[in-house]
Structures are given as C-alpha cells and as structure tokens.
Design a protein around this motif. Sequence first.
Motif, PDB file in Angstrom:
ATOM      1  N   VAL A   1      49.166  40.325  37.325  1.00 44.19           N
ATOM      2  CA  VAL A   1      49.858  40.524  38.513  1.00 44.19           C
ATOM      3  C   VAL A   1      49.567  41.752  39.605  1.00 44.19           C
ATOM      4  O   VAL A   1      49.525  41.948  38.430  1.00 44.19           O
ATOM      5  CB  VAL A   1      51.215  39.685  37.595  1.00 44.19           C
ATOM      6  N   PRO A   2      50.422  41.808  40.306  1.00 44.10           N
ATOM      7  CA  PRO A   2      51.003  43.436  40.702  1.00 44.10           C
ATOM      8  C   PRO A   2      51.827  44.099  39.783  1.00 44.10           C
ATOM      9  O   PRO A   2      52.300  43.486  39.139  1.00 44.10           O
ATOM     10  CB  PRO A   2      51.504  43.065  42.326  1.00 44.10           C
TER      11      PRO A   2
ATOM     12  N   LYS B   1      54.609  43.625  37.739  1.00 43.67           N
ATOM     13  CA  LYS B   1      55.870  41.890  37.965  1.00 43.67           C
ATOM     14  C   LYS B   1      55.730  42.161  36.691  1.00 43.67           C
ATOM     15  O   LYS B   1      56.174  40.361  35.638  1.00 43.67           O
ATOM     16  CB  LYS B   1      54.804  41.175  39.014  1.00 43.67           C
TER      17      LYS B   1
ATOM     18  N   ARG C   1      47.400  45.896  38.410  1.00 38.36           N
ATOM     19  CA  ARG C   1      47.351  45.078  38.491  1.00 38.36           C
ATOM     20  C   ARG C   1      48.286  44.915  36.978  1.00 38.36           C
ATOM     21  O   ARG C   1      48.120  45.864  35.661  1.00 38.36           O
ATOM     22  CB  ARG C   1      46.712  44.077  38.045  1.00 38.36           C
TER      23      ARG C   1
ATOM     24  N   LEU D   1      56.468  33.290  41.021  1.00 37.67           N
ATOM     25  CA  LEU D   1      55.454  34.522  42.031  1.00 37.67           C
ATOM     26  C   LEU D   1      54.918  33.856  42.641  1.00 37.67           C
ATOM     27  O   LEU D   1      54.029  34.912  43.479  1.00 37.67           O
ATOM     28  CB  LEU D   1      54.549  34.767  40.597  1.00 37.67           C
ATOM     29  N   GLY D   2      54.679  32.454  43.038  1.00 37.16           N
ATOM     30  CA  GLY D   2      53.598  32.322  44.315  1.00 37.16           C
ATOM     31  C   GLY D   2      52.161  32.979  44.205  1.00 37.16           C
ATOM     32  O   GLY D   2      51.194  33.190  45.277  1.00 37.16           O
ATOM     33  N   LEU D   3      51.795  32.040  42.880  1.00 37.44           N
ATOM     34  CA  LEU D   3      50.516  32.607  42.157  1.00 37.44           C
ATOM     35  C   LEU D   3      49.321  31.597  43.396  1.00 37.44           C
ATOM     36  O   LEU D   3      47.712  31.563  43.151  1.00 37.44           O
ATOM     37  CB  LEU D   3      50.198  31.813  40.909  1.00 37.44           C
TER      38      LEU D   3
ATOM     39  N   LYS E   1      49.065  32.009  46.251  1.00 39.01           N
ATOM     40  CA  LYS E   1      48.942  33.061  47.731  1.00 39.01           C
ATOM     41  C   LYS E   1      48.465  34.225  47.299  1.00 39.01           C
ATOM     42  O   LYS E   1      48.257  34.737  46.279  1.00 39.01           O
ATOM     43  CB  LYS E   1      50.448  33.082  48.369  1.00 39.01           C
TER      44      LYS E   1
ATOM     45  N   GLY F   1      46.202  37.095  46.627  1.00 41.72           N
ATOM     46  CA  GLY F   1      47.156  39.100  46.172  1.00 41.72           C
ATOM     47  C   GLY F   1      48.327  38.996  45.505  1.00 41.72           C
ATOM     48  O   GLY F   1      48.483  39.435  44.604  1.00 41.72           O
ATOM     49  N   HIS F   2      48.694  37.122  45.072  1.00 43.60           N
ATOM     50  CA  HIS F   2      50.060  36.849  44.644  1.00 43.60           C
ATOM     51  C   HIS F   2      49.732  37.114  42.798  1.00 43.60           C
ATOM     52  O   HIS F   2      50.629  37.597  42.027  1.00 43.60           O
ATOM     53  CB  HIS F   2      50.485  35.858  44.579  1.00 43.60           C
ATOM     54  N   GLY F   3      48.516  36.948  42.575  1.00 49.13           N
ATOM     55  CA  GLY F   3      47.961  37.065  41.041  1.00 49.13           C
ATOM     56  C   GLY F   3      47.519  35.657  40.891  1.00 49.13           C
ATOM     57  O   GLY F   3      47.109  34.815  41.212  1.00 49.13           O
TER      58      GLY F   3
ATOM     59  N   GLY G   1      46.157  30.153  40.760  1.00 42.58           N
ATOM     60  CA  GLY G   1      46.206  31.482  41.940  1.00 42.58           C
ATOM     61  C   GLY G   1      44.264  31.556  41.793  1.00 42.58           C
ATOM     62  O   GLY G   1      43.607  32.294  41.901  1.00 42.58           O
TER      63      GLY G   1
END
Length: 213
Positions: free
Chosen positions: A14-15, A18, A58, A81-83, A85, A87-89, A210
């Motif tokens: 993840v970014p 996070k 990351r 976390l919206g994985l 999407k 760039g979300h991870g 993701g």
Amino acid sequence: MPTNIEMDHITIIVPQGKGEDVLRTAKQKGIPNGTVSQGYGTANEQQMKESEAHGLVRDIVSIVAATDMAEIFLKKIAEELGLGKPGHGIAYAVNVNDLYTERLENMDDASRNESEVQVITSIIRHGHSESIMDAARSAGARGGTLLRDKAGMDPESSLFSKGTEGDDEIVLIISRKETVKPIMEAIRERSGMDAKTGVMYVQDAHFVYGLKK
C-alpha cells in the motif's frame, strides 16, 4: 498430536503511511501481529532516486494468519483501502507449509484449489532490479515491487557475497498463471541472472485484490 490447520502468509502493498492502518484493522479482526517494511512501486533506478517526490514509496505489510481469518481480513482491507482502484495497492496470500512458534507444525494444504495467480520472487544482488523488471515487462508483466534488504556493513553477510555492495534486492511480481512462465524465461534469458547473482521462485497466491486485468 496437533490438529492440522491451514495458514497463510498475507502480503499487502500500500502507499506509504497506510501500513499502520492495515495493522490496526488486522488487530480488530483478531490478528495480533504483523510487520511493516519499506519498498518501492517500481524497479526503475531513476524513479527510485525520486521516489518520495513521486509517491512511489510503499509500505509492505506481512502477516501470518489462519486461512479463514485471512480471507475475511483481506476482503475487509480491500474495501477499506479501495484496492481495486489504480495506485491504491494490492493484497494477496500464499500458503504456509510449515509454521514454527512454540513447536513445528505441518500445515495441511491438500484441499486447496489450484491458484490462477502466482507471485514471482527474485532475490538478487544490488543493482540488478532494473534489468529484472525490463525483462519481465517485455514478457507481459504490468509492474513489480522492490524491497531492499540491508545486509549490514559487511558485504559478506549478503546472500550474494562476492559483490562490493552489501545490499540484496527483492523484486515481487504478481501475475496471472498463464504469463508466469514467459516472464520467468525472459528474466533468465535477458536480465543476466545466474546462480551467482540471484535466485527466483514462484508461489501460488489466493484472495488477491488489486491486480490489474
């Protein structure tokens, strides 16, 4: 005799920043322990030098949990976390065959279904990650994550100790099964990897969130 159970090693990429959120959610789901390390969302050397400015750093979260808990937890963290999407991870789990805590326990994974997604792990001498990723992309890989493992001041403690640099690099590439063999062959043929510069292996992944289609 202990009852055989299924265990997973969960990896969540993840970014930066996070990772602690992931561990908090894990504790809420009854998974008490995990670690966060730093990686990069690319294996391009120039981009890594500018990684913080470009948001490429990351958090790599590693957790071991029972398979039934891993499935519930990963579904929850993917939603939070919206994985799905860009760039979300990305998150996945791999089988644990043996677990040592207070004693060595053999995990029974005979009932697991064959996975459609696999993780290619390359452990390589410092400086080879860019050629690994260039070769992998030529065979269809969408990207990878780089971890740099500090072996310490003494280069002899590195897995590949003949170099002057004491760092090993770990490149993770997550791919659908049909592209794994071409990617590995491209890495072997085009990156210059051999027994003196690296080792590469594959693991089945499940509960994957993701992954780009």
